[in-house]
Design an enzyme around this catalytic site. Sequence first.
Site, mmCIF file in Angstrom:
data_model
loop_
_atom_site.group_PDB
_atom_site.id
_atom_site.type_symbol
_atom_site.label_atom_id
_atom_site.label_comp_id
_atom_site.label_asym_id
_atom_site.label_seq_id
_atom_site.Cartn_x
_atom_site.Cartn_y
_atom_site.Cartn_z
ATOM 1 N N VAL A 51 0.830 -1.197 0.000
ATOM 2 C CA VAL A 51 0.000 0.000 0.000
ATOM 3 C C VAL A 51 0.871 1.257 0.000
ATOM 4 O O VAL A 51 2.042 1.204 0.347
ATOM 5 C CB VAL A 51 -0.922 0.027 1.239
ATOM 6 N N GLU B 194 -1.714 -8.430 -3.355
ATOM 7 C CA GLU B 194 -2.878 -8.332 -2.475
ATOM 8 C C GLU B 194 -3.852 -7.271 -2.985
ATOM 9 O O GLU B 194 -5.040 -7.506 -3.088
ATOM 10 C CB GLU B 194 -2.336 -7.973 -1.097
ATOM 11 N N ILE C 95 8.069 1.722 8.146
ATOM 12 C CA ILE C 95 8.137 2.915 8.999
ATOM 13 C C ILE C 95 9.598 3.192 9.318
ATOM 14 O O ILE C 95 10.088 4.305 9.142
ATOM 15 C CB ILE C 95 7.335 2.701 10.302
ATOM 16 N N LYS D 251 8.723 13.143 8.857
ATOM 17 C CA LYS D 251 8.371 14.369 9.596
ATOM 18 C C LYS D 251 9.378 15.496 9.334
ATOM 19 O O LYS D 251 10.038 16.014 10.253
ATOM 20 C CB LYS D 251 8.253 14.090 11.103
HETATM 21 O O1 0RQ Z 1 2.294 9.932 8.684
HETATM 22 O O2 0RQ Z 1 0.491 10.872 7.342
HETATM 23 O O3 0RQ Z 1 0.832 11.541 9.724
HETATM 24 O O4 0RQ Z 1 2.452 12.268 7.963
HETATM 25 O O5 0RQ Z 1 3.743 7.262 8.606
HETATM 26 O O6 0RQ Z 1 4.005 7.283 5.821
HETATM 27 O O7 0RQ Z 1 5.593 8.050 4.088
HETATM 28 O O8 0RQ Z 1 3.077 8.328 3.714
HETATM 29 O O9 0RQ Z 1 4.264 6.085 3.657
HETATM 30 O O10 0RQ Z 1 1.897 5.594 2.787
HETATM 31 O O11 0RQ Z 1 3.999 4.342 2.065
HETATM 32 O O12 0RQ Z 1 3.030 4.042 4.369
HETATM 33 C C1 0RQ Z 1 4.610 1.453 6.456
HETATM 34 C C2 0RQ Z 1 2.662 2.909 6.987
HETATM 35 C C3 0RQ Z 1 4.063 3.351 4.954
HETATM 36 C C4 0RQ Z 1 2.567 1.355 4.989
HETATM 37 C C5 0RQ Z 1 3.492 2.263 5.875
HETATM 38 C C6 0RQ Z 1 4.621 8.311 9.037
HETATM 39 C C7 0RQ Z 1 4.517 9.367 7.967
HETATM 40 C C8 0RQ Z 1 3.038 9.318 7.646
HETATM 41 C C9 0RQ Z 1 2.744 7.092 6.408
HETATM 42 P P1 0RQ Z 1 1.447 11.256 8.412
HETATM 43 P P2 0RQ Z 1 4.214 7.545 4.264
HETATM 44 P P3 0RQ Z 1 3.229 5.026 3.112
HETATM 45 C C10 0RQ Z 1 0.210 -5.238 1.531
HETATM 46 C C11 0RQ Z 1 1.346 -4.624 2.260
HETATM 47 C C12 0RQ Z 1 2.099 -2.144 6.437
HETATM 48 C C13 0RQ Z 1 1.156 -2.942 5.606
HETATM 49 C C14 0RQ Z 1 1.762 -3.452 4.336
HETATM 50 C C15 0RQ Z 1 1.917 0.231 5.762
HETATM 51 C C16 0RQ Z 1 2.733 7.821 7.768
HETATM 52 O O13 0RQ Z 1 3.333 0.824 3.957
HETATM 53 O O14 0RQ Z 1 0.874 0.393 6.375
HETATM 54 O O15 0RQ Z 1 2.922 -3.293 4.043
HETATM 55 N N1 0RQ Z 1 2.567 -0.966 5.753
HETATM 56 N N2 0RQ Z 1 0.944 -4.106 3.542
HETATM 57 O O16 0RQ Z 1 4.933 10.612 8.444
HETATM 58 C C17 0RQ Z 1 7.461 8.260 12.384
HETATM 59 C C18 0RQ Z 1 8.912 7.109 10.974
HETATM 60 C C19 0RQ Z 1 7.929 7.190 9.956
HETATM 61 C C20 0RQ Z 1 6.735 7.832 10.260
HETATM 62 C C21 0RQ Z 1 6.662 7.130 8.194
HETATM 63 N N3 0RQ Z 1 10.070 6.506 10.763
HETATM 64 N N4 0RQ Z 1 8.611 7.638 12.158
HETATM 65 N N5 0RQ Z 1 6.490 8.368 11.465
HETATM 66 N N6 0RQ Z 1 5.976 7.770 9.150
HETATM 67 N N7 0RQ Z 1 7.871 6.771 8.664
HETATM 68 C C22 0RQ Z 1 -1.053 -4.372 1.439
HETATM 69 C C23 0RQ Z 1 -1.946 -4.503 2.644
HETATM 70 O O17 0RQ Z 1 -1.614 -5.114 3.579
HETATM 71 C C24 0RQ Z 1 -3.273 -3.854 2.657
#
Ligand code: 0RQ
Length: 503
Positions: free
Chosen positions: A269, A293, A363, A407
């Site tokens: 995602v 998926e 993350i 951030k």
């Molecule tokens: O937060 O929106 O409040 O600013 O996390 O981060 O950069 O928009 O990244 O949309 O690609 O999501 C892992 C969450 C990444 C997603 C994750 C904060 C950042 C932001 C989102 P804000 P981005 P993405 C099969 C695969 C698990 C499920 C999965 C996920 C928010 O990929 O849910 O992989 N993965 N499924 O600011 C603090 C850090 C951060 C952080 C990002 N290091 N520390 N905050 N953020 N990095 C499909 C399914 O399973 C459905």
Amino acid sequence: MTSRIAHPGLAAKVTSAEQAASFIDDHMTVGMSGFTGSGYPKAVPMALAKRIADERKAGRNLRVKVWTGASTGPELDGALAAADGIELRLPYNSDPTARERINKGEMEYLDMHLSQVAPMAWEGFLGPLDIAVIEVAGINADGSLIPSSSVGNNKTWLDRAHAVILEVNSWQNPALDGMHDIYYGTALPPNRVPIPLVRPDDRFGQPSFRCDPDKVIAVVETDAPDRNLPFAKPDDTALAIAGHIIEFFKHEVGKGRLPANLLPLQSGVGNIANAVLAGLLDAPFTDMTAYTEVLQDGMLDLLASGKLRMASCTAFSLSPDAAARLNSEMEQFRDRIILRPQEMSNHPEIVRRLGCLAMNGLIEADIYGNVNSTHIMGSRIQNGIGGSGDFARNAYLSIFMTPSTAKGGKISSIVPHVSHVDHIAQDVQVIVTEQGLADLRGLAPRRRAEVVIEKCAHPDYREMLRDYYERALKGSYGLQTPMLCGEALSWHQRFVDTGTMKL
Ligand code: 0RQ
């Protein structure tokens, strides 16, 4: 009888969403359809949320346990969480209101591997399922159900629930009929048999769900769109990450470790995953397949371009524009997309057999390659592990990608030690940031640390990581995976205390 309900007995059960919601009582477990903003029920959960609010005003409690396929839409998770009507939620959530409640400790959340939900429901590990609320695209004359824009856990909810409420959504394209492959051959140990799929385009199930009409207590008609957010236009960071991955694929093809048309793609995602798919449009690979998926915008573009031959998934995860395109150009996509139960789209046996190329967001990752996909600062849930674990452990190549900072640069995505572990280092072969790509295959922990720091860390944090690692080499209790226990999570504590990981 409407044209979407061909079974007279079920047509006679058409009622209002309010009437259907009245069957749901306090503490019940409700299995809802829905997977990343597609195919979730849109009317009954809203009516239930209203009922919850009314009951509360009258001094009575009404809270339910909600099981789904994955995330849903604002009319389900958003409405029920706003009404404080969810006692427990599983297995994946991305709704901001629900997230807030979970992180305040007001809602229990069970974050599970998506492939394991249906088997665990059958094994009885999750307890009984009182009611299933399932969106369908139509009802056949024999009472079988035409699945909607996601399959998720619907087959299992329909089979396991004591009672069923159906939402028949006429917004869903009737051409969905025939695109699904619903496998009824699953069994519990010791009676399990191999899953009969050896190619991503194999079909081994049936196009519709079985459902005992006597179990159906209400049918509600809707005409409401799925709701997925638009993807961001890929920025320089996303383009750089996509570029690194495509170069890596070319390199692997050159080395003979990947075929020229790659292996079945799995893409997670989020915006970065979508940007990688967009990057593949201009890459030299053709005749690709996807065993994934969710099917997001980038994959639809790849299908339209002809570079992607077919895609197998459990759900559409399309922006409103892409959903409109799919609906209007269904003829060109219909025979090249297969929607399966999530137990099959994410099945470890199949992922291993096909040799999927798994590409998921993260993350944070640590210098040894452990990955945190779910928790901010170790304790606040973001979404959930989703299918990332199903694919990462079993893939041919398990790739994780992220911008090197979050951030506005106050957080480094590469840290001395992850604050929560979803994917252990053994399940992570490649980490990519806009800075570069760390190929960790065949590397022992100390070599991994050097490569991750040099290739992936942002320059603002690279020196700090080098400094930590060099001191760990001198002061660690053991040298297999050097670590300063008292300092390993100090970057996170500094962020909590001061708002930045920087010194
Ligand atoms: O937060 O929106 O409040 O600013 O996390 O981060 O950069 O928009 O990244 O949309 O690609 O999501 C892992 C969450 C990444 C997603 C994750 C904060 C950042 C932001 C989102 P804000 P981005 P993405 C099969 C695969 C698990 C499920 C999965 C996920 C928010 O990929 O849910 O992989 N993965 N499924 O600011 C603090 C850090 C951060 C952080 C990002 N290091 N520390 N905050 N953020 N990095 C499909 C399914 O399973 C459905």
